[in-house]
Motif scaffolding. Sequence first.
Motif, short mmCIF file in Angstrom:
data_model
loop_
_atom_site.label_atom_id
_atom_site.label_comp_id
_atom_site.label_asym_id
_atom_site.label_seq_id
_atom_site.Cartn_x
_atom_site.Cartn_y
_atom_site.Cartn_z
N PRO A 80 -24.68 28.93 58.59
CA PRO A 80 -24.72 29.87 57.46
C PRO A 80 -24.49 31.32 57.88
N VAL B 143 -18.38 38.27 54.55
CA VAL B 143 -18.49 39.73 54.55
C VAL B 143 -17.20 40.36 55.06
N THR C 28 -26.44 30.59 48.65
CA THR C 28 -27.78 30.80 49.20
C THR C 28 -28.74 29.75 48.67
N VAL D 141 -22.11 33.90 46.06
CA VAL D 141 -23.03 34.12 47.18
C VAL D 141 -24.43 33.63 46.82
N GLY E 147 -21.54 33.40 56.40
CA GLY E 147 -21.88 34.67 55.75
C GLY E 147 -21.12 35.84 56.36
#
Length: 130
Positions: free
Chosen positions: A69, A77, A43, A39, A73
């Motif tokens: 993104p 999750v 980023t 992650v 993301g």
Amino acid sequence: MLDAQITAAILGIGLAGAIFYLVRRDHLHGPFAAWWLMVAAATLVLGMFPALVVWLGMLTGINYAPVLPIIIGLSMVLLRLLKLDIDRSRQERQMRRLTQKLAILEQEIEHLRRERQPGAESDRNRRDER
């Protein structure tokens, strides 16, 4: 544009530093650390190279590339939550089996204790005579 890149780089490096700190203090274990380092790397890469986001957006057919993104993301999750639920289900199943085995062992111990008590010998002899 450069400010956003610097901010993303600081966030990615800060996140990676926090992960290494948690691993070093034994608060975060290997597989979880690998996930979070991924992650942090994502980023950093997506923040430092915004053209990559635009290219991936065109490649996937998303007209407004900055939302990519967020979609990625959110998907990550959700995958992480699914894995946590799978792991928790496995742990609960294992706990239930261990509880059942413990109950069986306690019952066997109690049975053996009753057999060894005084007077149990005469009861056993009476049963054998029948």
